[in-house]
Design an enzyme around this catalytic site. Structure first.
Site, PDB file in Angstrom:
ATOM      1  N   ILE A 129       2.140  -8.187  -4.215  1.00 59.49           N
ATOM      2  CA  ILE A 129       1.919  -7.715  -2.840  1.00 59.49           C
ATOM      3  C   ILE A 129       0.495  -8.011  -2.390  1.00 59.49           C
ATOM      4  O   ILE A 129      -0.023  -7.406  -1.457  1.00 59.49           O
ATOM      5  CB  ILE A 129       2.241  -6.209  -2.715  1.00 59.49           C
ATOM      6  CG1 ILE A 129       1.332  -5.366  -3.625  1.00 59.49           C
ATOM      7  CG2 ILE A 129       3.705  -5.959  -3.062  1.00 59.49           C
ATOM      8  CD1 ILE A 129       1.478  -3.854  -3.404  1.00 59.49           C
ATOM      9  N   THR A 174      -9.598 -11.643  -8.847  1.00 53.52           N
ATOM     10  CA  THR A 174      -8.616 -10.805  -8.146  1.00 53.52           C
ATOM     11  C   THR A 174      -8.924  -9.330  -8.345  1.00 53.52           C
ATOM     12  O   THR A 174      -8.675  -8.516  -7.454  1.00 53.52           O
ATOM     13  CB  THR A 174      -7.181 -11.120  -8.615  1.00 53.52           C
ATOM     14  OG1 THR A 174      -7.105 -10.955 -10.036  1.00 53.52           O
ATOM     15  CG2 THR A 174      -6.780 -12.532  -8.248  1.00 53.52           C
ATOM     16  N   GLN A 180      -9.532  -6.506  -5.438  1.00 52.94           N
ATOM     17  CA  GLN A 180      -8.870  -5.198  -5.367  1.00 52.94           C
ATOM     18  C   GLN A 180      -9.895  -4.091  -5.135  1.00 52.94           C
ATOM     19  O   GLN A 180      -9.659  -3.163  -4.377  1.00 52.94           O
ATOM     20  CB  GLN A 180      -8.097  -4.928  -6.660  1.00 52.94           C
ATOM     21  CG  GLN A 180      -6.809  -5.715  -6.764  1.00 52.94           C
ATOM     22  CD  GLN A 180      -5.715  -5.097  -5.931  1.00 52.94           C
ATOM     23  OE1 GLN A 180      -5.198  -4.035  -6.248  1.00 52.94           O
ATOM     24  NE2 GLN A 180      -5.356  -5.739  -4.847  1.00 52.94           N
ATOM     25  N   GLU A 235      -6.129   1.033  -7.225  1.00 51.78           N
ATOM     26  CA  GLU A 235      -6.402   2.262  -6.490  1.00 51.78           C
ATOM     27  C   GLU A 235      -7.725   2.913  -6.893  1.00 51.78           C
ATOM     28  O   GLU A 235      -8.286   3.710  -6.156  1.00 51.78           O
ATOM     29  CB  GLU A 235      -5.243   3.246  -6.688  1.00 51.78           C
ATOM     30  CG  GLU A 235      -3.991   2.760  -5.957  1.00 51.78           C
ATOM     31  CD  GLU A 235      -2.708   3.384  -6.477  1.00 51.78           C
ATOM     32  OE1 GLU A 235      -2.511   3.368  -7.698  1.00 51.78           O
ATOM     33  OE2 GLU A 235      -1.921   3.892  -5.665  1.00 51.78           O
ATOM     34  N   ARG A 238      -9.793  -3.926 -20.162  1.00 49.48           N
ATOM     35  CA  ARG A 238      -9.954  -5.377 -20.076  1.00 49.48           C
ATOM     36  C   ARG A 238      -9.626  -5.830 -18.661  1.00 49.48           C
ATOM     37  O   ARG A 238      -8.617  -5.398 -18.080  1.00 49.48           O
ATOM     38  CB  ARG A 238      -8.998  -6.054 -21.066  1.00 49.48           C
ATOM     39  CG  ARG A 238      -9.154  -7.568 -21.149  1.00 49.48           C
ATOM     40  CD  ARG A 238      -7.998  -8.226 -21.889  1.00 49.48           C
ATOM     41  NE  ARG A 238      -7.758  -7.659 -23.219  1.00 49.48           N
ATOM     42  CZ  ARG A 238      -8.409  -8.011 -24.323  1.00 49.48           C
ATOM     43  NH1 ARG A 238      -9.333  -8.942 -24.261  1.00 49.48           N
ATOM     44  NH2 ARG A 238      -8.132  -7.445 -25.482  1.00 49.48           N
ATOM     45  N   PHE A 240       0.817  -1.213   0.000  1.00 50.57           N
ATOM     46  CA  PHE A 240       0.000   0.000   0.000  1.00 50.57           C
ATOM     47  C   PHE A 240       0.850   1.262   0.000  1.00 50.57           C
ATOM     48  O   PHE A 240       0.484   2.274   0.586  1.00 50.57           O
ATOM     49  CB  PHE A 240      -0.966   0.004   1.192  1.00 50.57           C
ATOM     50  CG  PHE A 240      -1.629  -1.321   1.417  1.00 50.57           C
ATOM     51  CD1 PHE A 240      -2.537  -1.802   0.490  1.00 50.57           C
ATOM     52  CD2 PHE A 240      -1.323  -2.099   2.515  1.00 50.57           C
ATOM     53  CE1 PHE A 240      -3.144  -3.038   0.671  1.00 50.57           C
ATOM     54  CE2 PHE A 240      -1.911  -3.338   2.705  1.00 50.57           C
ATOM     55  CZ  PHE A 240      -2.823  -3.811   1.783  1.00 50.57           C
TER      56      PHE A 240
END
Lengths: 323, 176, 723
Positions: free
Chosen positions: C464, C616, C620, C687, C610, C239
């Site tokens: 990460i 996953t 996020q 983000e 895409r 982060f």
């Protein structure tokens, strides 16, 4: 963590004979020892002692000092007869900590004041005479009642708040084998000029149990306000037992967390309620009494109006009066 | 000090400093690094182990105080190729991202299901005396001692719900 | 051979043609079984023979000189040494590529790393670090950003006449918002194991961007970067906090060199709260000028923030403000106060994470002032071209996200403040737009196809928690016509081709493109051997088809084919305004007694080109939304007003969200391809999920109870007094 002698007490006599710091769950003591806020020379491990029973006695429920917070909260008698205690326990910490933390240890928890926790900072509780950094520092979580010019720390326990409302008494055994019983008001000291001294427990004494009197009449509630939904210390909490008979408040017992250096209870608040017909005005009067001497230190000023709101909401709930 | 622990069913003897936590004893002395150190102060749950069947923060436990105790860690629940139902469900539901809090979450969930099955109430239980519902709110409250900064909470909750029946949900244990 | 592409022009949509079906689908992470069984190895899981344990020592004063008194600890059990050499003041900033500030025997903030001690055991080292006597010569220093004497001012943009636009406007908003500092708080504390072999240093570390970290560490230690190898196969969250080399790596290297034995240093949680970087606090003033229809004619976004003296980073608060909405008159002013608080740097979504709180709250205020729906207001202010640079936008499905999200969320059920009450709770809904600049970075990877139908991807790129292992394998599998289970991905080793590193949401696009290119080069070779044009080649399930041939891969190959892919940003980055977009929706309940807020449900409609792995990617976005909830409701670093130190330096008092704070979160992806972004048409998403998320929560608070929280976080005390 400073090196220490480790003594495993196999009997109560062992524990009382050994000269050192008692450790049971260790959830707070080890936390503080790692930071060297606490630096005992000897640890007496009392976890093997036979103090894990919850027993119904004549006129009381005896909770062994080593009963875990989890077991106490889940105990069927406690859930049925002392729900305020079960609720308070479940509002505290996390499941993992409640499995480890004990009844006696919970009473001995130390403040979460961040200046107490940081050994680079002056703190009268940690190092008497060095000063209090919290008063003019970040004091959002600190006390508004019972403070002194030496210390504004709060007691962090939820459990003790409920026990205070339930008129619990602490059973203490001395090295000479004598037992004394203290209410929580007698057990805890106000900071005054000696904030380092938090209880009347003498060196060598051991908390062996907590006794709850007969289940009180009326309804019980524990309400906790905190910054996140779970796993956070109280900004304000209220443990309450209220009995309404014939439209009037027959009995009231109120204890507060997050406000003072000990689980806070003020008999005058209860007096202001007993005999009255529950109403918004009566609740306000009780709050006035509770908060008459309340003093904020800036970031914690909000606790004064918040306490009033929470107290009134709890009283409304328990008396069935809508605000 | 010399102590003996039963770790995942195996007797292990080790010689530790009295200051050594149960967590460090396993990580540094027994090379069992599955349990993680996220805060070392009981504030994150990454180190969660079962001791005599109960979940605790092993970072706030001195190894010497656990002489003779039965310790279960993530390594004891399953391994690649032989994962437990909970472990498989965490993979299926993406109940992790970086994976660091994951062993603690899974060990904690294992114990949580047992606590639930034994009828323990929680902070969000409406009725302290009734058997609690295995609801999302109940799961989340009971898992709140395990932080996840990647914030895989939705996947974790889904995984626990999914795997709970296979992990013995509602199989009440004999009273201790 | 290297397949190199500089992204100067639009690339064909090859991944729409390949047809293996490995890409986009919600594949489980291949490293999952290791993570769920405790077998994934993070930095502190490594141990070396004869290893010593190191612990960092923190400064106890705000500013001044110091010297350590080694004699105070040298007789303690297990003592091996204490060193102050090469100490870095704070972590390197992202992509700094050089050493962070090194002060010698000086302190510039309370909590600064000033020494490392080493001992035979961890318990001994921790005790020694606590007992080390440090002599200080304290000096006064500014700690309050509002009153600091040194303030760096800059005007990032002054276009048209905002003052006049505000005067002429039919409707205006002029509001000031404040945000508290934040800590990244990855669950894995920073950890390093340093081992020297002569002049060669091997470091097992927990870092996001290894190719830079190697140079930063080399510079900090005054050594040659070629002599350093960093390994970070698993990183327990970053982060931003692990973008740059941190004090424990330097400490471990210094101690290990002096002792001629391996040393492992793990930061305590308190160290992570002090020695790395925080997100700065901000004070932001947003001015909006609008015509009678709510169309913006002017937009101002000023901020004041802080950092240490000589620290180059500043929070790019207006990053999204530049391009999200129109309005010809624009002005952005920035002030950076120089204070003796721990360093400020990147924390997830630097800029948008806090800048979009203010902007999107102000838009909510404007919608109310104008009297139109907040979604309509946003849609009608989507500009044709970049309102400052005049650039064209690449893919931009913002309106779709807002509209489709609203329909799915049930936005039409939204009522006014205090109009929906359930028991003690007021219930309301809020919306905010999301935007996050899309970035492509240089990245390299090696792809090897083996005759047995397996493949290997190698890069020093990190995972990460973002899903790198999964998506790089999927990309290679898709391109080579293999099942993803046949692809092994090796990451986190500076001996491998240099990847982009993890940061700025560019990892998937950048490292992914390098894998794509490496695989593309292999496809070219296979096409040649098959005797067809690369464009005619079809690879699926280990079979190659092209022209009139169809043959198993093994028959085309005499041995492994290894190709390196190398992507570089090009003209497309300069010519087109590229960003991911989205819309966040939140329903919250506000307690009428206490002001406590509970988020009940959220929906994030995301358009990020895409999607490489729907599982996953959704995780996020969940993460971003939950960070948004934390930012909105309870995360706050508190600095002491006198010393500037972080008062709540642990996870008990710094409140990251817990399970119970988080309701079920819904995510929808809007189908999109961004042809200008990279050859895979993907955009970053890590983000984007956070950008604006917190504003949706605070806008919902207003809709629920009529309290406009402009000072974050919205803790009970900021709400109940106004109910």
């Amino acid at each position: 963590m400073k090196p220490f002698d480790y003594v495993r007490a196999e009997s109560r006599e062992d524990a009382l004979r050994a000269d050192g710091r008692v450790i049971a769950g260790g959830t707070n003591l080890l936390d503080l020892m790692k930071l060297e806020v606490e630096t005992p020379d000897r640890l007496i491990d009392v976890t093997r002692l036979d103090l894990r029973e919850i027993t119904r006695q004549e006129n009381s429920l005896r909770i062994g000092a080593l009963v875990s917070n989890a077991d106490l909260a889940a105990d069927e008698t406690v859930r049925r007869d002392y729900p305020v205690l079960s609720r308070a326990l479940l509002a505290g910490a996390s499941a993992q900590l409640r499995n480890k933390a004990t009844t006696g240890g919970n009473l001995m928890q130390r403040t979460r004041c961040p200046y107490f926790y940081d050994t680079t900072q002056p703190c009268n509780k940690r190092e008497p005479g060095t000063g209090c950094q919290a008063m003019e520092g970040f004091n959002r979580i600190l006390a508004i009642l019972g403070t002194s010019d030496k210390c504004i720390a709060t007691h962090p326990s939820d459990m003790a708040v409920a026990m205070r409302a339930l008129d619990a008494r602490v059973e203490i055994e001395s090295p000479t084998g004598e037992t004394r019983m203290l209410t929580l008001d007698e057990f805890y000291l106000l900071p005054g000029d000696t904030p380092e001294k938090e209880t009347v427990l003498e060196p060598g004494e051991l908390i062996t149990a907590v006794h709850l009197p007969e289940p009180p009449k009326g309804k019980q509630a524990y309400r906790k306000v905190r910054d996140r939904a779970s796993y956070a210390f109280a900004l304000v909490s209220v443990g309450a037992v209220i009995d309404v008979q014939g439209g009037k408040i027959a009995a009231a017992s109120l204890a507060f967390g997050g406000l003072g250096p000990r689980p806070w209870r003020n008999a005058d608040v209860e007096e202001a309620l007993v005999g009255e017909t529950p109403s918004d005005a009566v609740f306000d009067k009780a709050a006035d009494v509770l908060l008459a001497d309340a003093k904020g230190f800036g970031a914690n000023d909000f606790k004064i109006p918040l306490t009033r709101r929470v107290l009134k909401a709890v009283l409304s709930d328990l008396t069935g009066v809508s605000q | 000090m010399k102590i003996t622990l039963s770790v995942n069913g195996e007797e292990r003897s080790l010689d530790v400093d009295p200051r050594t936590t149960l967590l460090d004893a396993l990580r540094d002395h027994l090379d069992m690094t599955g349990s993680k150190k996220g805060c070392d102060h009981g504030q994150c749950g990454a180190c969660t182990m079962l001791v005599n069947g109960r979940r605790i923060n092993s970072c706030l436990a001195l190894a010497v105080m656990h002489e003779g105790d039965e310790v279960t860690t993530i390594e004891g629940l399953g391994e690649p190729g032989a994962l437990s139902p909970l472990q498989k469900a965490f993979v299926r539901h993406d109940g992790y991202q970086c994976g660091y809090c994951t062993p603690g979450q899974i060990v904690s969930a294992k114990a949580m299901i047992a606590e639930f099955s034994n009828g323990w109430p929680s902070y969000v239980s409406d009725d302290l005396e009734a058997a609690p519902d295995f609801s999302e709110a109940e799961i989340k409250e009971r898992m709140s001692g395990n932080l996840c900064r990647c914030s895989a909470y939705p996947g974790i909750c889904a995984a626990i719900k999914d795997a709970a029946p296979e992990e013995g949900l509602n199989e009440r244990e004999a009273a201790e | 051979m290297t397949e190199h592409l500089k992204m100067d022009e639009v690339q064909p949509r090859l991944l729409d043609e390949t047809g293996q079906g490995a890409i986009t689908r919600p594949m489980d992470r291949p490293e999952g079984p290791l993570k769920v069984s405790g077998r994934a190895t993070y930095a502190a899981e490594y141990k070396a023979a004869n290893m010593a344990f190191g612990v960092m020592v923190r400064a106890g004063i705000t500013k001044g000189g110091y010297s350590i008194d080694e004699s105070s600890v040298k007789d303690m059990d297990g003592f091996l040494g204490v060193w102050t050499d090469h100490m870095i003041r704070n972590s390197a900033q992202g992509m700094m590529d050089t050493n962070p500030v090194q002060l010698g025997q000086r302190v510039q903030y309370l909590g600064q790393p000033i020494a490392v001690v080493a001992a035979e055991t961890f318990e001994q080292a921790r005790h020694i670090a606590n007992r080390l006597k440090v002599d200080y010569s304290p000096e006064d220093g500014d700690v309050d950003p509002e009153t600091a004497s040194q303030v760096d001012q800059s005007v990032a943009l002054d276009q048209g006449d905002l003052e006049q636009a505000m005067k002429d406007a039919e409707f205006t908003v002029d509001s000031t918002y404040t945000t508290k500092p934040h800590n990244s708080a990855p669950m894995e504390p920073h950890a390093s194991l340093a081992e020297w072999d002569g002049e060669k240093l091997t470091l097992h570390g927990s870092y996001q961007m290894l190719k830079y970290n190697k140079n930063e560490l080399a510079d900090s230690l005054d050594m040659d970067a070629d002599d350093i190898r960093i390994l970070a196969p698993y990183v327990g969250g970053g982060f931003g906090s692990k973008l740059g080399i941190a004090a424990e790596a330097v400490g471990a290297a210094v101690a290990a060199k002096a002792l001629k034995r391996p040393v492992r240093v793990v930061m305590s949680r308190q160290n992570v709260f002090e020695m790395v970087v925080r997100r700065t606090e901000t004070r932001q003033r947003v001015r909006l000028a609008a015509d009678k229809d709510g169309r913006l004619t002017g937009l101002g976004h000023d901020n004041r923030q802080s950092n240490l003296p000589d620290e180059g980073f500043s929070e790019p608060v207006t990053l999204a403000t530049h391009f999200l909405y129109g309005g010809e008159n624009r002005r952005y002013e920035q002030e950076v106060a120089r204070v003796h608080r721990m360093a400020a740097g990147s924390v997830r979504a630097p800029g948008e994470a806090v800048g979009m709180l203010a902007l999107e709250n102000a838009m909510d205020e404007l919608a109310e002032t104008v009297g139109i729906d907040p979604i309509d207001l946003r849609v009608r202010n989507i500009p044709e071209i970049h309102p400052e640079s005049g650039k064209q936008y690449s893919s931009r499905s913002l309106a779709q996200c807002l509209k489709e999200g609203a329909a799915s969320f049930g936005w039409d059920q939204r009522k006014g403040p205090k109009e929906r009450r359930e028991g003690e709770w007021y219930v309301g809904m809020g919306v905010a737009a999301a935007a996050r600049t899309n970035i492509l970075m240089e990245s390299k990877a090696r792809v090897t196809l083996n005759p047995d139908g397996t493949a290997l991807v190698e890069t020093d790129m990190t995972d990460i928690g973002t899903g790198t292992y999964a998506i790089l394998g999927q990309i290679a599998a898709e391109m080579l016509g293999l099942d993803p289970s046949k692809v092994t991905v090796d990451l986190g080793d500076t001996d491998l081709p240099a990847g982009s590193g993890s940061g700025g949401s560019w990892g998937a696009a950048s490292a992914g493109s390098s894998v794509f290119l490496g695989a593309k080069a292999i496809r070219a070779k296979l096409a040649e051997r098959l005797g067809c044009e690369p464009s005619a080649l079809r690879l699926q399930d280990g079979m190659a088809t092209g022209g009139n041939n169809r043959r198993p891969l093994a028959e085309l190959m005499e041995g492994p084919i290894a190709e390196e892919g190398h992507i570089e940003p090009g003209d497309m980055s300069d010519e087109m305004q590229q960003a991911g977009y989205g819309a966040h929706f939140a329903e919250v309940a506000v307690n009428s007694v206490t002001g406590e807020v509970r988020v009940r449900r959220t929906l994030s409609a995301m358009a990020a080109g895409r999607i490489l792995n729907e599982k996953t990617a959704a995780s996020q976005v969940h993460g971003g939304m939950i960070w948004g909830i934390g930012t909105a409701l309870h995360e706050a670093i508190e600095h002491d007003p006198r010393t500037g130190h972080v008062v709540n330096n642990d996870l008990a008092e710094y409140h990251v969200p817990v399970h119970l704070d988080v309701p079920q979160l819904d995510v929808m992806f809007i189908e999109e391809r961004d042809d200008h972004a990279n050859p895979m048409q993907v955009k970053g998403i890590g983000e984007l999920g956070l950008a604006g998320a917190g504003a949706a929560v605070t806008n919902a608070i207003y809709n629920a109870c009529g309290v406009r929280v402009r000072d974050y976080p919205a803790t009970p005390d900021r709400i109940f007094p106004h109910l």
